[in-house]
Write a protein that holds these residues in place. Structure first.
Motif, PDB file in Angstrom:
ATOM      1  N   GLY A   1       0.835  -1.189   0.000  1.00 59.57           N
ATOM      2  CA  GLY A   1       0.000   0.000   0.000  1.00 59.57           C
ATOM      3  C   GLY A   1       0.873   1.242   0.000  1.00 59.57           C
ATOM      4  N   PHE A   2       0.430   2.278  -0.686  1.00 59.10           N
ATOM      5  CA  PHE A   2       1.194   3.526  -0.763  1.00 59.10           C
ATOM      6  C   PHE A   2       0.215   4.677  -0.940  1.00 59.10           C
ATOM      7  N   TRP A   3       0.387   5.712  -0.131  1.00 61.57           N
ATOM      8  CA  TRP A   3      -0.514   6.866  -0.153  1.00 61.57           C
ATOM      9  C   TRP A   3       0.334   8.129  -0.286  1.00 61.57           C
ATOM     10  N   VAL A   4       0.079   8.889  -1.337  1.00 63.15           N
ATOM     11  CA  VAL A   4       0.787  10.148  -1.577  1.00 63.15           C
ATOM     12  C   VAL A   4      -0.171  11.306  -1.319  1.00 63.15           C
ATOM     13  N   ILE A   5       0.273  12.262  -0.528  1.00 69.56           N
ATOM     14  CA  ILE A   5      -0.545  13.433  -0.209  1.00 69.56           C
ATOM     15  C   ILE A   5       0.214  14.692  -0.615  1.00 69.56           C
ATOM     16  N   GLU A   6      -0.416  15.495  -1.455  1.00 66.06           N
ATOM     17  CA  GLU A   6       0.181  16.778  -1.839  1.00 66.06           C
ATOM     18  C   GLU A   6      -0.254  17.823  -0.810  1.00 66.06           C
ATOM     19  N   ALA A   7       0.679  18.193   0.067  1.00 67.58           N
ATOM     20  CA  ALA A   7       0.338  19.080   1.179  1.00 67.58           C
ATOM     21  C   ALA A   7       1.616  19.650   1.781  1.00 67.58           C
ATOM     22  N   PRO A   8       1.507  20.710   2.566  1.00 73.38           N
ATOM     23  CA  PRO A   8       2.679  21.243   3.275  1.00 73.38           C
ATOM     24  C   PRO A   8       3.233  20.213   4.247  1.00 73.38           C
ATOM     25  N   GLN A   9       4.527  20.255   4.483  1.00 74.72           N
ATOM     26  CA  GLN A   9       5.158  19.283   5.356  1.00 74.72           C
ATOM     27  C   GLN A   9       4.640  19.356   6.793  1.00 74.72           C
ATOM     28  N   ASN A  10       4.124  20.527   7.177  1.00 71.79           N
ATOM     29  CA  ASN A  10       3.660  20.653   8.567  1.00 71.79           C
ATOM     30  C   ASN A  10       2.387  19.856   8.839  1.00 71.79           C
ATOM     31  N   ILE A  11       1.809  19.253   7.785  1.00 73.80           N
ATOM     32  CA  ILE A  11       0.657  18.382   8.019  1.00 73.80           C
ATOM     33  C   ILE A  11       1.053  17.193   8.890  1.00 73.80           C
ATOM     34  N   LYS A  12       2.358  16.872   8.878  1.00 74.13           N
ATOM     35  CA  LYS A  12       2.837  15.748   9.674  1.00 74.13           C
ATOM     36  C   LYS A  12       2.674  16.006  11.170  1.00 74.13           C
ATOM     37  N   ASN A  13       2.580  17.286  11.542  1.00 71.79           N
ATOM     38  CA  ASN A  13       2.387  17.599  12.957  1.00 71.79           C
ATOM     39  C   ASN A  13       1.001  17.174  13.429  1.00 71.79           C
ATOM     40  N   ASP A  14       0.030  17.298  12.535  1.00 69.75           N
ATOM     41  CA  ASP A  14      -1.341  16.928  12.884  1.00 69.75           C
ATOM     42  C   ASP A  14      -1.639  15.463  12.590  1.00 69.75           C
ATOM     43  N   LEU A  15      -0.972  14.930  11.568  1.00 73.00           N
ATOM     44  CA  LEU A  15      -1.183  13.536  11.171  1.00 73.00           C
ATOM     45  C   LEU A  15       0.171  12.826  11.171  1.00 73.00           C
ATOM     46  N   PRO A  16       0.592  12.299  12.279  1.00 72.79           N
ATOM     47  CA  PRO A  16       1.949  11.729  12.413  1.00 72.79           C
ATOM     48  C   PRO A  16       2.081  10.343  11.777  1.00 72.79           C
ATOM     49  N   PHE A  17       1.911  10.296  10.455  1.00 74.73           N
ATOM     50  CA  PHE A  17       1.956   9.019   9.752  1.00 74.73           C
ATOM     51  C   PHE A  17       3.311   8.327   9.906  1.00 74.73           C
ATOM     52  N   GLU A  18       4.382   9.109   9.795  1.00 70.60           N
ATOM     53  CA  GLU A  18       5.710   8.523   9.834  1.00 70.60           C
ATOM     54  C   GLU A  18       5.962   7.815  11.165  1.00 70.60           C
ATOM     55  N   LYS A  19       5.502   8.415  12.245  1.00 69.60           N
ATOM     56  CA  LYS A  19       5.701   7.810  13.559  1.00 69.60           C
ATOM     57  C   LYS A  19       4.964   6.485  13.683  1.00 69.60           C
ATOM     58  N   ALA A  20       3.891   6.354  12.933  1.00 74.35           N
ATOM     59  CA  ALA A  20       3.124   5.105  12.959  1.00 74.35           C
ATOM     60  C   ALA A  20       3.681   4.067  11.991  1.00 74.35           C
ATOM     61  N   GLY A  21       4.703   4.462  11.206  1.00 76.83           N
ATOM     62  CA  GLY A  21       5.313   3.532  10.265  1.00 76.83           C
ATOM     63  C   GLY A  21       4.470   3.232   9.050  1.00 76.83           C
ATOM     64  N   LEU A  22       3.583   4.161   8.686  1.00 79.11           N
ATOM     65  CA  LEU A  22       2.693   3.936   7.542  1.00 79.11           C
ATOM     66  C   LEU A  22       3.363   4.343   6.233  1.00 79.11           C
ATOM     67  N   PRO A  23       3.041   3.648   5.122  1.00 80.27           N
ATOM     68  CA  PRO A  23       3.659   3.937   3.819  1.00 80.27           C
ATOM     69  C   PRO A  23       3.023   5.158   3.160  1.00 80.27           C
ATOM     70  N   ILE A  24       3.286   6.321   3.711  1.00 83.14           N
ATOM     71  CA  ILE A  24       2.663   7.558   3.236  1.00 83.14           C
ATOM     72  C   ILE A  24       3.746   8.591   2.940  1.00 83.14           C
ATOM     73  N   LEU A  25       3.603   9.253   1.802  1.00 80.86           N
ATOM     74  CA  LEU A  25       4.542  10.289   1.391  1.00 80.86           C
ATOM     75  C   LEU A  25       3.820  11.619   1.309  1.00 80.86           C
ATOM     76  N   VAL A  26       4.350  12.631   1.986  1.00 77.83           N
ATOM     77  CA  VAL A  26       3.837  13.998   1.887  1.00 77.83           C
ATOM     78  C   VAL A  26       4.779  14.765   0.971  1.00 77.83           C
ATOM     79  N   THR A  27       4.236  15.362  -0.075  1.00 78.78           N
ATOM     80  CA  THR A  27       5.053  16.030  -1.083  1.00 78.78           C
ATOM     81  C   THR A  27       4.357  17.300  -1.561  1.00 78.78           C
ATOM     82  N   ASP A  28       5.128  18.199  -2.170  1.00 75.11           N
ATOM     83  CA  ASP A  28       4.532  19.420  -2.699  1.00 75.11           C
ATOM     84  C   ASP A  28       3.984  19.218  -4.105  1.00 75.11           C
ATOM     85  N   ASN A  29       4.214  18.004  -4.688  1.00 77.27           N
ATOM     86  CA  ASN A  29       3.715  17.729  -6.041  1.00 77.27           C
ATOM     87  C   ASN A  29       3.494  16.230  -6.193  1.00 77.27           C
ATOM     88  N   HIS A  30       2.237  15.813  -6.209  1.00 76.64           N
ATOM     89  CA  HIS A  30       1.938  14.376  -6.308  1.00 76.64           C
ATOM     90  C   HIS A  30       1.883  13.881  -7.744  1.00 76.64           C
TER      91      HIS A  30
END
Length: 375
Positions: free
Chosen positions: A38-67
């Motif tokens: 599974g892989f989820w790409v989200i086009e959003a500012p990096q500070n979204i990680k503060n509200d949605l801590p996907f990386e800390k949960a070890g989820l296969p999610i990439l936050v990028t400025d261009n999906h």
């Protein structure tokens, strides 16, 4: 936010549902089957990680400025491979994707489409694209996913337009020639639908080896094929390629596409889709995706197309043809290794041999390589 989700989900496991529910101890009508990947790409500012801590949960999610590059990678490589392969494979007797991965001809056809015709149209780093393509092949071979070819064939006109046509256009734009496998996939789609000459309930009905199958698409597409059900290959291809509503004039304006697709359709009518899918694998072999030369399996005549490159001269069997321009002093790569350096500029399509290459084989006194062969 713009997002992309990449996961193969095949739906309710009808054949296994009763056994699973017995194991659960209750009846569940919402069971779904999906691959582990599974892989989820989200086009959003990096500070979204503060509200949605996907990386800390070890989820296969990439936050990028261009999906967009990741969407193109997924749609063109994974979905494009599906759409360009499945209808030909079905007509050749296969029923699920996994079967195709165990068939040398069909798998080789898919690999050539991906590595030699789709990846060259994308702009992500080459290593990243190759890794994704290798993962796609593994996912297609998943022993626990029975992904029906007929299910993937649903609404193939729009799928071909969105998943395959952009690669065809970009390939021609960059290389000034048509991609062999992807162009053939248009003819395969045409045969899959043209072979269904009877109307059904919201579909056309064809026959494969005495067994009926349904072509399901927009009513416009079904009506178009039914209206041209008695056309020969050239007549049908002319009608399809020049259909403004389906392609907005794009295919009609692509030099040579109609003729090449019509020739492929004629070949299918004579010998079947399996033989057509076998053809790209017969002329040359490219050992590694990193290679800038291919080895000829048969003599190549000046003007023939090899890996999207037109041969500039006759090339004997067992010799090498340049797949890109290689300048004086640059490396010739075969087996993924440097086998020599170029004495003088070599253009794509030229014969690569001792007359224009200084060998470097002696530099590798010992090496091994297990090839992932592309033909």
């Amino acid at each position: 936010y713009a997002t992309l989700v990449d996961r193969i989900v095949t739906g309710f496991p009808k054949a296994e549902a009763d056994a699973l529910c017995e194991e659960f101890g209750y009846r569940d009508v919402l069971i779904d089957t999906a691959e582990i990947f599974g892989f989820w790409v989200i086009e959003a500012p990096q500070n979204i990680k503060n509200d949605l801590p996907f990386e800390k949960a070890g989820l296969p999610i990439l936050v990028t400025d261009n999906h967009t590059p990741y969407k193109q990678r997924k749609v063109r490589i994974l979905n494009g491979a599906h759409t360009s392969m499945v209808m030909g494979a079905y007509l050749a007797g296969k029923n699920i994707v996994r079967e195709c991965m165990h068939d040398e001809v069909i798998c080789s056809y898919m690999e050539k489409a991906i590595y030699e015709e789709i990846i060259p149209t994308l702009d992500l780093p080459q290593e990243e694209l190759n890794d994704f393509a290798a993962a796609v092949k593994e996912r297609f071979a998943n022993p626990y996913i029975d992904h029906s070819l007929l299910a993937i064939s649903l609404n193939s006109a729009s799928k071909w337009r969105e998943r395959v046509m952009p690669s065809v256009i970009e390939y021609f734009k960059r290389l000034n020639t048509l991609p062999t496998c992807l162009t053939a996939s248009f003819a395969i789609w045409a045969e899959f639908c043209h072979n269904a000459k009877e109307r059904g309930d919201g579909c056309l009905v064809g026959v494969r080896n005495g067994e009926q199958y349904e072509v399901k698409d927009d009513q416009y597409v079904l009506d178009l094929f039914f209206a041209h059900r008695d056309d020969n290959a050239k007549e049908l291809m002319h009608a399809l390629v020049n259909d403004e509503k389906l392609w907005n004039g794009v295919l009609a304006g692509l030099p040579g596409f109609e003729d090449k697709a019509a020739a492929a359709l004629e070949a299918i009518e004579q010998n079947g889709t399996y033989a057509l899918m076998e053809l790209p694998a017969m002329k040359t072999i490219k050992i590694s995706p990193a290679d800038n030369v291919a080895v000829t399996l048969v003599p190549i005549t000046k003007g023939e197309e090899v890996f999207g490159v037109t041969a500039r001269e006759d090339i004997p069997q067992g010799h090498k043809i340049a797949l890109t321009d290689i300048h004086a002093g640059e490396r010739v790569i075969k087996y993924g290794f440097t086998i020599g350096t170029v004495k003088s500029d070599i253009h794509a399509g030229h014969h690569v041999h001792t007359h224009n290459v200084k060998t470097a084989i002696s530099e590798h006194s010992e090496y091994t390589y297990t090839p992932d062969i592309h033909m």
